[in-house]
Design a protein around this motif. Structure first.
Motif: not given
Length: 121
Positions: A15-26, A50-54, A59-65
């Motif tokens: 899961e941590a690897d997928e989150v890292r890849a999600l952030l890198e990909g975006n 801060d501007g990228q946090f929202e 993205l994190m909410d969608e990934y976790q769903a």
């Protein structure tokens, strides 16, 4: 200022690897803090700007769903196939272990309630 996106305590490595890849990909700037030696901090993934946090949070909410839905589907499939690790399956597989755990739970409950029982008498 950096904002916490994900505390890595009890997070599986995939899961941590997928989150890292999600952030890198975006193209979201992030960094990771390592867990400390004494287990006080488990490490975390932080968003640098801060501007990228929202956007990262959305993205994190969608990934976790999606991950939650996949886990529920896997659990339902395991239950249909009879391979799910239910209480009764655990009891059949290792009855001594389950018995010892139940005894431990009863002892903890008894020790916790002992002062209350003494006060009632």
């Amino acid at each position: 200022m950096s904002q916490l996106l994900l505390n890595l305590r009890h997070v599986p490595e995939d899961e941590a690897d997928e989150v890292r890849a999600l952030l890198e990909g975006n193209a979201i700037a992030w960094y990771e803090t390592e867990p400390n030696r004494w287990g006080i901090s488990a490490g975390a993934i932080w968003i640098r700007e801060d501007g990228q946090f929202e956007r990262a949070r959305a993205l994190m909410d969608e990934y976790q769903a999606q991950r939650g839905a996949a886990a529920r589907q896997a659990w339902a499939a395991a239950r249909r196939e009879g391979t799910a690790r239910t209480f009764w399956a655990q009891l059949r597989h290792s009855p001594l272990r389950v018995l010892l755990i139940l005894i431990g739970i009863i002892l903890c409950a008894a020790l916790s309630l002992w002062p209350l029982l003494l006060a009632a008498w």
